[in-house]
Design a protein around this motif. Structure first.
Motif, mmCIF file in Angstrom:
data_model
loop_
_atom_site.group_PDB
_atom_site.id
_atom_site.type_symbol
_atom_site.label_atom_id
_atom_site.label_comp_id
_atom_site.label_asym_id
_atom_site.label_seq_id
_atom_site.Cartn_x
_atom_site.Cartn_y
_atom_site.Cartn_z
ATOM 1 N N VAL A 15 -6.866 5.723 8.477
ATOM 2 C CA VAL A 15 -7.941 4.731 8.406
ATOM 3 C C VAL A 15 -7.652 3.704 7.316
ATOM 4 N N LEU A 16 -7.254 4.163 6.128
ATOM 5 C CA LEU A 16 -6.989 3.252 5.020
ATOM 6 C C LEU A 16 -5.818 2.327 5.335
ATOM 7 N N THR A 17 -4.732 2.885 5.864
ATOM 8 C CA THR A 17 -3.555 2.067 6.161
ATOM 9 C C THR A 17 -3.851 1.048 7.240
ATOM 10 N N ARG A 18 -4.488 1.470 8.327
ATOM 11 C CA ARG A 18 -4.808 0.532 9.409
ATOM 12 C C ARG A 18 -5.728 -0.572 8.910
ATOM 13 N N SER A 19 -6.676 -0.240 8.053
ATOM 14 C CA SER A 19 -7.599 -1.250 7.524
ATOM 15 C C SER A 19 -6.857 -2.278 6.683
ATOM 16 N N VAL A 20 -6.017 -1.797 5.768
ATOM 17 C CA VAL A 20 -5.292 -2.706 4.873
ATOM 18 C C VAL A 20 -4.299 -3.562 5.647
ATOM 19 N N GLY A 70 6.690 11.581 12.905
ATOM 20 C CA GLY A 70 5.934 10.456 12.368
ATOM 21 C C GLY A 70 4.435 10.573 12.581
ATOM 22 N N SER A 71 4.016 11.469 13.477
ATOM 23 C CA SER A 71 2.584 11.639 13.744
ATOM 24 C C SER A 71 1.877 12.404 12.639
ATOM 25 N N ARG A 72 2.643 13.095 11.789
ATOM 26 C CA ARG A 72 2.028 13.897 10.728
ATOM 27 C C ARG A 72 1.473 12.970 9.653
ATOM 28 N N MET A 73 0.170 12.749 9.698
ATOM 29 C CA MET A 73 -0.457 11.832 8.758
ATOM 30 C C MET A 73 -1.928 12.205 8.590
ATOM 31 N N HIS A 74 -2.386 12.292 7.359
ATOM 32 C CA HIS A 74 -3.783 12.631 7.080
ATOM 33 C C HIS A 74 -4.690 11.569 7.685
ATOM 34 N N LEU A 75 -5.797 12.001 8.292
ATOM 35 C CA LEU A 75 -6.682 11.083 8.999
ATOM 36 C C LEU A 75 -7.215 9.988 8.080
ATOM 37 N N LEU A 76 -7.542 10.326 6.835
ATOM 38 C CA LEU A 76 -8.045 9.307 5.908
ATOM 39 C C LEU A 76 -6.966 8.286 5.573
ATOM 40 N N GLU A 77 -5.716 8.716 5.537
ATOM 41 C CA GLU A 77 -4.635 7.755 5.313
ATOM 42 C C GLU A 77 -4.491 6.811 6.496
ATOM 43 N N LEU A 132 0.829 -1.199 0.000
ATOM 44 C CA LEU A 132 0.000 0.000 0.000
ATOM 45 C C LEU A 132 0.864 1.249 0.000
ATOM 46 N N HIS A 133 1.942 1.220 0.768
ATOM 47 C CA HIS A 133 2.861 2.362 0.860
ATOM 48 C C HIS A 133 3.419 2.707 -0.526
ATOM 49 N N ARG A 134 3.778 1.688 -1.286
ATOM 50 C CA ARG A 134 4.294 1.943 -2.623
ATOM 51 C C ARG A 134 3.202 2.502 -3.528
ATOM 52 N N ALA A 135 1.975 2.036 -3.320
ATOM 53 C CA ALA A 135 0.852 2.585 -4.098
ATOM 54 C C ALA A 135 0.651 4.061 -3.779
ATOM 55 N N TYR A 136 0.844 4.449 -2.510
ATOM 56 C CA TYR A 136 0.758 5.869 -2.144
ATOM 57 C C TYR A 136 1.742 6.702 -2.964
#
Length: 377
Positions: A246-251, A237-244, A209-213
């Motif tokens: 959710v998507l990352t944790r789900s995947v 490392g805390s700087r992360m969009h909220l939607l990312e 997923l990270h590579r897809a980002y």
């Protein structure tokens, strides 16, 4: 004859420590008053009430002492007064002596307790070691530290809402594709082996997923927020969009749920990812030697954040370099070499500030006048 401009006054560490502790103590007292709404049900099981009270009392005493000393020295008095004033309000509201009845069940709650305790111990551990062994010497109060602290706050306080979204998505997929045979095979393994396998499976899912980002333009706009930081440290490392998030944790959690890993193995992985994600971004110049070939270290991940054309598509793993080797994306310079600059390649594509960054992936604008790194481009 004109005189040289006066240098800006240095920031007082004691004043900012007092402000941080005083505000944290005030949040802690509010958690005691409204535990159903402000504390995380899952995290409450990790610590005891006695521990929370002792931590709160220590924070109050330290906030008063450091704030008073900063005020007497005449350094950042407003910041110190914020700390002392917040601590005073916390004492008026009951301090560490607040009593509460049994905590009722609620459909959701904030994670203020998770934020306060996590921030306290992360700062206690990482600020001193980053001062002693830095990659680049800098103050914890570096540029944009408030923005990253806000991300830290949101990510921790909204943890239960993120988990609800993640659980809903993974449970739906589990119901569609679960194989009891596969689950039985996984669950027949000892928990320690399940944990090691879970780390590999989750890291492989995360790396793909990270590579897809990085290679999908509309996904990159979300991930660019994370890469926009120009100063790497434990808070960056805390700087992360909220939607990312959710998507990352789900995947990442989806294969662990679908494959039927034991809760103990999954919980162990969650603890590991929290620790290693902070460590990987830390401003920590340590030579891990041969371990760099086995585990993701700060230098390994720093090169992933490097503002360098040769490193824009490498080092996606967060735990195991083996995953990058399998993907063909492993790359490290000789030992001892660190990036000279961090951030996205086109600085003007990420605006300054949390709200602007939250809107950025969803807007049509591609460049901004007030962008991250404008003053040090």
């Amino acid at each position: 004859m004109t005189s040289a401009p006066a240098s800006p006054p240095s920031r007082s560490w004691l004043a900012h420590i007092s402000a941080g502790l005083g505000l944290s103590a005030l949040l802690g007292v509010l958690c005691f008053h409204f535990p159903e709404l402000l504390t995380s049900r899952d995290f409450r099981a990790v610590y005891s009430e006695v521990f929370a009270r002792h931590l709160l009392l220590s924070g109050l005493v330290a906030a008063f002492l450091t704030g008073t000393f900063a005020i007497l020295r005449g350094r950042n008095r407003r910041v110190a007064m914020l700390g002392v004033g917040s601590a005073a309000i916390a004492v008026v509201l009951g301090g560490a002596t607040v009593h509460f009845d049994a905590i009722d069940s609620t459909p959701f709650s904030l994670g203020l307790d998770w934020f306060v305790i996590s921030l306290f111990f992360s700062a206690l551990v990482f600020i001193p070691i980053e001062r002693m062994l830095p990659v680049l010497p800098m103050s914890p109060l570096r540029a944009e530290w408030r923005t990253d602290l806000a991300y830290f706050f949101i990510g921790h306080v909204l943890v239960q809402f993120v988990l609800i979204a993640v659980t809903a998505s993974t449970s739906m997929v589990d119901a569609l594709v679960a194989s009891q045979t596969v689950k039985n095979a996984i669950q027949s393994l000892p928990v320690w082996l399940q944990f090691l396998l879970a780390v590999f499976v989750a890291d492989l899912a995360q790396a793909l997923l990270h590579r897809a980002y990085h290679n999908t333009p509309w996904l990159w706009r979300f991930h660019a927020v994370h890469h926009s930081t120009r100063r790497m440290d434990w808070l960056a490392g805390s700087r992360m969009h909220l939607l990312e998030i959710v998507l990352t944790r789900s995947v990442v959690l989806m294969p662990l749920v679908v494959l039927g890993f034991a809760p103990a193995a999954v919980n162990g992985y969650v603890i590991l990812v929290g620790l290693q994600a902070v460590l990987a971004h830390a401003n920590l110049r340590l030579d891990f030697g041969w371990l760099e070939q086995v585990l993701v270290t700060p230098r390994y991940h720093h090169w992933h954040h490097a503002r360098h054309a040769d490193y824009i598509d490498v080092n996606y793993a967060i735990h195991l370099p083996l995953v990058d080797r399998l993907m063909g994306t492993f790359k490290l310079p000789p030992r001892g070499q660190w990036p000279s600059e961090y951030g996205v390649m086109k600085l003007q594509t990420v605006p300054v500030g949390l709200l602007a960054q939250a809107r950025m992936p969803l807007s049509r604008r591609r460049v901004f006048d007030d962008y991250v790194g404008r003053d040090d481009a």
